[in-house]
Write an enzyme that holds these catalytic residues in place. Structure first.
Site, PDB file in Angstrom:
ATOM      1  N   PHE A 131      -1.429   2.950  30.474  1.00 47.37           N
ATOM      2  CA  PHE A 131      -2.207   1.761  30.843  1.00 47.37           C
ATOM      3  C   PHE A 131      -1.661   0.548  30.098  1.00 47.37           C
ATOM      4  O   PHE A 131      -1.515   0.576  28.869  1.00 47.37           O
ATOM      5  CB  PHE A 131      -3.682   1.964  30.469  1.00 47.37           C
ATOM      6  CG  PHE A 131      -4.370   3.076  31.225  1.00 47.37           C
ATOM      7  CD1 PHE A 131      -4.888   2.858  32.505  1.00 47.37           C
ATOM      8  CD2 PHE A 131      -4.505   4.325  30.662  1.00 47.37           C
ATOM      9  CE1 PHE A 131      -5.528   3.870  33.186  1.00 47.37           C
ATOM     10  CE2 PHE A 131      -5.143   5.343  31.342  1.00 47.37           C
ATOM     11  CZ  PHE A 131      -5.656   5.129  32.618  1.00 47.37           C
ATOM     12  N   PHE A 177      -2.006   4.157  25.830  1.00 45.59           N
ATOM     13  CA  PHE A 177      -2.737   2.897  26.021  1.00 45.59           C
ATOM     14  C   PHE A 177      -1.983   1.767  25.347  1.00 45.59           C
ATOM     15  O   PHE A 177      -1.422   1.927  24.246  1.00 45.59           O
ATOM     16  CB  PHE A 177      -4.131   2.968  25.393  1.00 45.59           C
ATOM     17  CG  PHE A 177      -5.043   4.014  25.986  1.00 45.59           C
ATOM     18  CD1 PHE A 177      -5.842   3.729  27.084  1.00 45.59           C
ATOM     19  CD2 PHE A 177      -5.098   5.279  25.430  1.00 45.59           C
ATOM     20  CE1 PHE A 177      -6.680   4.682  27.599  1.00 45.59           C
ATOM     21  CE2 PHE A 177      -5.939   6.247  25.942  1.00 45.59           C
ATOM     22  CZ  PHE A 177      -6.732   5.955  27.038  1.00 45.59           C
ATOM     23  N   ASP A 178      -2.006   0.622  26.018  1.00 50.98           N
ATOM     24  CA  ASP A 178      -1.654  -0.623  25.339  1.00 50.98           C
ATOM     25  C   ASP A 178      -2.875  -1.089  24.562  1.00 50.98           C
ATOM     26  O   ASP A 178      -4.003  -0.632  24.814  1.00 50.98           O
ATOM     27  CB  ASP A 178      -1.214  -1.660  26.367  1.00 50.98           C
ATOM     28  CG  ASP A 178      -0.803  -2.974  25.725  1.00 50.98           C
ATOM     29  OD1 ASP A 178      -0.362  -2.947  24.560  1.00 50.98           O
ATOM     30  OD2 ASP A 178      -0.966  -4.015  26.386  1.00 50.98           O
ATOM     31  N   GLY A 179      -2.658  -2.033  23.605  1.00 51.16           N
ATOM     32  CA  GLY A 179      -3.767  -2.466  22.761  1.00 51.16           C
ATOM     33  C   GLY A 179      -4.574  -3.607  23.350  1.00 51.16           C
ATOM     34  O   GLY A 179      -5.695  -3.421  23.865  1.00 51.16           O
TER      35      GLY A 179
END
Length: 570
Positions: free
Chosen positions: A541, A424-426
């Protein structure tokens, strides 16, 4: 006993008895009074029994007090039994009770023993006075009288009545009375089948059928023809089901795990273009139209589609389900895959064939026939929607459903088959885009100051925060079984933030949410492609296409999340 008899008994005390001489004198005095009725003080008349010349009572031939057993009807040519004459009591007052016991009669007689009396061969013709108005009973025969076949000459053999004897005794007596003629007891014409040799209905039915002969069908009635036709159909059906059962016994068992209930499952909706490679099919639809596209799909419905960008991700989800069911056989918190597509139902046959070919456990399909499937996402309780159509993904994001556009890698990459890896991106993915606003509008310096100032304030949630919670919930189930190191789910945070200036707020936010991230990678603006090659996630993502394209070049399967301020600038 009637009241008149009681009064007479009080008059005639036990001591007052008539002697034999007094009885004879009274009889000679008034011989015509024999059998007459005496008047008493009451209104009721007492009948006087018939007596012979010695004063003994001549018992009625229909009397019930005979001590001889009932063995049969008396013969007309034979004399009556000697037991039919009894002794008369001394008192006329007690003569009304003809059913008195013999001991009572003997007690009232003189002490001397009377001589045996002989009765004429001719039957009694004297009129009979009924005692106490009792109904007549059948004559009781002499014990020693012989039974002949003349007794049964009439049309109504009254002596054949039910007795306490068993049925065998009755049959034997009846055979003896019928000149010892042999009785033929009918036997069952069908053999009895032992209980251990029960057969099927059709086999048992054939035992009772007559031997087959050539019968003209025209001679049979319509009902018989229908019955014969039904019997033939039953035989054919039984033979068919016997062959089918033998076929199923030879087929090995292939138990398919049941899908979880939607209210407990983590529903992942995947489009057909994301699950399979349908680039050529899409080009036919855009260039030649819907009818040609439908014709092409029907012609090639037995041609298996090749895997698409979400294929390996779906396979990894199924592996997690298998591991969970090994630890929790009745587990319902599982991944449930739904094929969500706007294809026509005629294309469904090819999709089903492809799903079964690869062994994918996808039981729920949604084929909308050209309309947008977004309206069905909430009905299916969708937790994550993956599609190759960016417009549908944006529409789902606006509806508040976690969604992403799938992109395949530019080259093949080896993926782990025993562990689901999700990166995941933040910002604008797990978290909101509030920090992105400051960075885009005021620069990085203001962004670092803002993050340090609000370090202890949790960030707002982003569109993929719920999916990370679902993964964390399943991870804890493995941790409870001491499977932390062997957990089939591993999560990654790959962000462009700097750990020193803005990383603390991210970790504290995850801690406040009660979520755990397995690995956190702070890149401080460096490209993400090389790091993702090392991780080899099944899906990554991110909200910015710059990072999506960089990861694609290294072969990573990516999913673009169209959310946040970065989409407006693009």
């Amino acid at each position: 006993m009637s009241q008149t008899s009681l009064k007479q008994k009080k008059k005639n005390e036990p001591g007052m008895r008539y002697s034999k001489e007094s009885l004879d004198a009274e009889k000679r005095k008034d011989p015509d009074k024999t059998g007459a009725r005496l008047s008493t003080q009451g209104s009721q008349e007492i009948p006087v029994p018939n007596t012979d010349s010695r004063g003994y009572i001549v018992r009625n031939q229909w009397s019930r007090t005979s001590r001889s057993p009932s063995t049969g009807a008396p013969s007309v040519d034979e004399p009556r039994s000697r037991n039919s004459i009894a002794k008369a009591p001394t008192s006329t007052a007690t003569s009304g009770t003809s059913s008195a016991s013999p001991s009572q009669h003997e007690a009232s007689l003189p002490p001397q023993t009377p001589e045996k009396l002989t009765v004429s061969q001719t039957p009694q013709t004297r009129p009979i006075t009924q005692l106490d108005s009792q109904p007549p009973t059948p004559p009781e025969p002499e014990p020693n009288s012989r039974r002949t076949s003349k007794m049964y000459g009439g049309s109504e053999p009254w002596n054949l009545r039910e007795t306490r004897d068993t049925k065998e005794v009755q049959l034997r007596d009846y055979a003896h009375s019928c000149d010892s003629r042999e009785l033929i007891i009918p036997k069952s014409q069908y053999p009895r089948t032992p209980p251990t040799e029960w057969k099927s209905y059709v086999q048992r039915r054939l035992q009772y059928q007559a031997p087959s002969v050539d019968v003209d069908q025209e001679c049979l009635s319509e009902a018989q023809q229908r019955q014969q036709q039904q019997m033939e159909e039953d035989e054919v059906d039984e033979a068919y089901w016997t062959s089918v059962s033998m076929l199923y016994e030879k087929i090995p068992s292939c138990a398919r795990p049941r899908p979880p209930k939607p209210k407990h499952a983590i529903t992942i909706a995947v489009s057909s273009r994301a699950l399979f490679n349908m680039v050529d099919d899409r080009r036919i639809y855009e260039e030649e139209g819907l009818e040609k596209y439908m014709e092409y799909q029907l012609t090639n419905e037995n041609v298996i589609l090749t895997p698409g960008p979400a294929f390996r991700f779906v396979k990894a989800l199924q592996h997690v389900n298998s591991r969970l069911r090994d630890l929790y056989p009745e587990e319902q918190d599982l991944f449930d895959i739904v094929l969500m597509t706007n294809n026509h139902a005629q294309v469904g046959v090819r999709l089903i064939n492809s799903v079964n070919h690869y062994g994918l456990l996808i039981d729920r399909f949604c084929l909308t026939g050209g309309k947008s499937p977004i309206g069905y996402l909430k009905a299916y309780l969708t937790n994550l929607y993956l599609s190759a159509d960016s417009e549908k993904v944006q529409e789902a994001i606006k509806e508040g459903i976690a969604s992403a556009t799938m992109f395949a890698g530019a080259k093949d990459m080896a993926y782990c088959d025993t562990q689901l890896r999700v990166a995941f991106d933040g910002d604008a993915v797990l978290f909101s885009d509030e920090s992105e606003h400051i960075a885009k509008e005021h620069g990085l310096d203001k962004f670092f100051q803002h993050e340090t100032l609000f370090e202890n304030k949790p960030l707002a949630q982003g569109p993929l925060k719920g999916f990370l919670e679902d993964l964390g919930k399943l991870q804890k189930k493995f941790y409870a079984k001491d499977e932390r190191l062997l957990c089939p789910i591993r999560t990654y945070l790959v962000t462009a933030r700097s750990a020193a200036s803005s990383g603390a707020r991210v970790l504290k936010t995850l801690r406040r949410w009660g979520l755990e991230i397995d690995e956190a990678l702070f890149l401080a603006g460096a490209p993400k492609g090389p790091i993702l090659v090392k991780i080899r996630p099944h899906i990554f993502f991110d909200d910015q296409m710059f990072h999506i394209e960089s990861a694609q070049k290294f072969g990573t399967i990516t999913a673009h999340v169209p959310y946040g301020i970065a989409q407006k600038r693009n």
